[in-house]
Scaffold this active site. Structure first.
Site, PDB file in Angstrom:
ATOM      1  N   ASP A   1       0.744  -1.087  -0.067  1.00  0.00           N
ATOM      2  CA  ASP A   1       0.085  -0.021   0.206  1.00  0.00           C
ATOM      3  C   ASP A   1       0.804   1.320   0.098  1.00  0.00           C
ATOM      4  O   ASP A   1       1.664   1.345   0.815  1.00  0.00           O
ATOM      5  CB  ASP A   1      -0.806  -0.101   1.366  1.00  0.00           C
ATOM      6  CG  ASP A   1      -2.073   1.055   1.118  1.00  0.00           C
ATOM      7  OD1 ASP A   1      -2.180   1.789   0.429  1.00  0.00           O
ATOM      8  OD2 ASP A   1      -3.015   0.870   2.170  1.00  0.00           O
TER       9      ASP A   1
ATOM     10  N   ASP B   1     -10.575   4.411  -1.252  1.00  0.00           N
ATOM     11  CA  ASP B   1     -11.320   3.124  -0.599  1.00  0.00           C
ATOM     12  C   ASP B   1     -12.675   3.344  -0.618  1.00  0.00           C
ATOM     13  O   ASP B   1     -13.523   4.159  -0.938  1.00  0.00           O
ATOM     14  CB  ASP B   1     -11.113   3.394   1.038  1.00  0.00           C
ATOM     15  CG  ASP B   1      -9.607   3.376   1.405  1.00  0.00           C
ATOM     16  OD1 ASP B   1      -8.697   3.135   0.424  1.00  0.00           O
ATOM     17  OD2 ASP B   1      -9.296   3.158   2.747  1.00  0.00           O
TER      18      ASP B   1
END
Ligand code: GLA
Length: 401
Positions: free
Chosen positions: A149, A219
């Protein structure tokens, strides 16, 4: 350089290494990886106990047997590095190797999370400067999947190359490539999941740096608004996905919030049409509806179809959209969504069968209903409630063979 050419060259370069270290002939993620991920439900609270429970629930619910095999620990497992730079898990994960053994004993695979930056998004220890050490550590534990990430590297890139977007992009790709090569060298096959929120058109370069899947979006959350927004944004991305490398519109939210039965089907159905990796939901309170949707074998078969062709949008007008994808057996999957707030009577609506690769007179099967409908035409009449959808598989009728 095109991703496939690049991948072939890389494979040729690494093949002596690959053979000597038992890399599989088939790449990981031949079909979109399916499993569970800790973040959307547990977030920073996840513990060893939660992960073991998730493994148990995947088995007892029948989800493992439906294909959900990855048990992925997201952010907040990381502890500190010792004097030699070796990372240790924090007190929530007392023995990662034992946890991996437990997960493997259930016929499942274990995934882990890190960042190419100094810090992860929850400000835990990242892998920057320790890539090989971390990849070796994961391999020694028996890890099968790494979500990598961007997190703090994003800021670091800005400091390293102020105002120079091109250079920042090169720094980022190099960082992802570095971990890919470290995983290959570590010698244990791992699905490499690139999480970079779709910045800089991740779909154009993520396969080149070894990604088996890459986030195409920021997200997700458990509202239908956000799910639909992300799903609809995937139009135009089908060409970048294929066997071993998938677009990732982020994790499933079924069972995490207050989605209705229609919304659960539309979320799962759209993700299956998109050949999306399937993971993420809360397993601790699986309702019969959520479980039935998650384990619908025909929907999963669309997601996992071995042709690996992600759906493309063939029609969009207001809240109504049609997406289609060809399947390996010569059939076509066709999905019609009503993303709007009102029931739609679809007056004068056409199924656009020709644009999907099918034709008038092909036989339709209503996948969610599990019902064969016989020959179908563009002017098929139906209505769609708010946030509802229909998925057909279409096959050539006997007369046309
Ligand atoms: C980012 C990612 C999420 C999750 C968190 C963890 O926001 O996009 O999926 O991994 O970090 O901190």
């Amino acid at each position: 350089m095109r991703p496939r050419l690049y991948a072939a060259l890389l494979l040729a370069l690494l093949s002596p290494l690959a053979t000597s270290q038992n890399q599989p002939a088939v790449p990981p993620a031949a079909t979109p990886p399916m499993g569970w991920n800790s973040w959307n439900w547990f977030a920073e609270k996840v513990t060893d106990k939660d992960v073991r429970q998730a493994a148990d629930l995947l088995v007892s619910s029948g989800m493992r047997d439906a294909g959900y095999v990855y048990v992925n620990i997201d952010d907040t497992w990381e502890g500190t590095r010792d004097a030699k730079g070796v990372l240790h898990a924090n007190e929530k994960f007392p023995d990662m190797k034992a946890l991996a053994d437990y997960v493997h004993s259930k016929g499942l695979k274990l995934g882990i999370y890190s960042s190419p930056g100094l810090k992860t998004c929850a400000r835990f220890e990242g892998s920057e400067g320790h890539e090989q050490q971390d990849a070796d550590l994961y391999a020694s534990w028996g890890i099968d999947f790494l979500k990598y990430d961007l997190c703090s590297l994003h800021k670091e890139m800005g400091v390293m190359a102020p105002g120079d977007k091109l250079k920042q992009n090169v720094i980022m790709r190099d960082a992802y490539m570095k971990m890919h090569l470290a995983i290959v060298k570590a010698g244990r096959p791992m699905v490499y999941s690139i999480c970079q929120y779709g910045h800089d058109s991740s779909w154009e370069w993520a396969a080149e740096v070894g990604g088996n899947m890459w986030r195409t979006t920021a997200d997700i959350d458990s509202t239908f608004f956000r799910i639909a927004q992300i799903g609809r944004e995937q139009a135009g991305l089908a060409q970048y996905a294929g066997t071993g490398h998938w677009n990732d519109p982020d994790m499933l939210e079924l069972g995490n919030g207050k989605l209705t039965a229609d919304e659960n089907r539309s979320h799962m159905g759209l993700w299956a049409m998109l050949a999306a990796p399937l993971a993420g939901n809360n397993l601790t309170q699986l309702s019969p509806n959520v479980l039935a949707v998650l384990t619908n074998r025909e929907i999963i078969a669309i997601d996992q179809d071995r042709l690996g062709r992600q759906a493309e949008r063939i029609y969009a007008k207001g809240p109504i959209e049609i997406w289609s994808r060809p399947l390996a057996d010569g059939t076509v999957a066709l999905a019609i969504f009503n993303f709007g707030e009102d029931e739609s009577f679809l007056r004068g609506f056409s199924l656009h069968l020709a644009a999907s690769g099918a034709a008038n007179g092909w036989n339709a099967r209503d996948v969610w209903a599990g019902k064969d409908l016989g020959p179908i035409n563009d002017n098929y009449k139906f209505t769609l409630k708010r946030h509802a959808s229909l998925i057909f598989t279409l096959s050539r009728g006997q007369a046309h063979n």
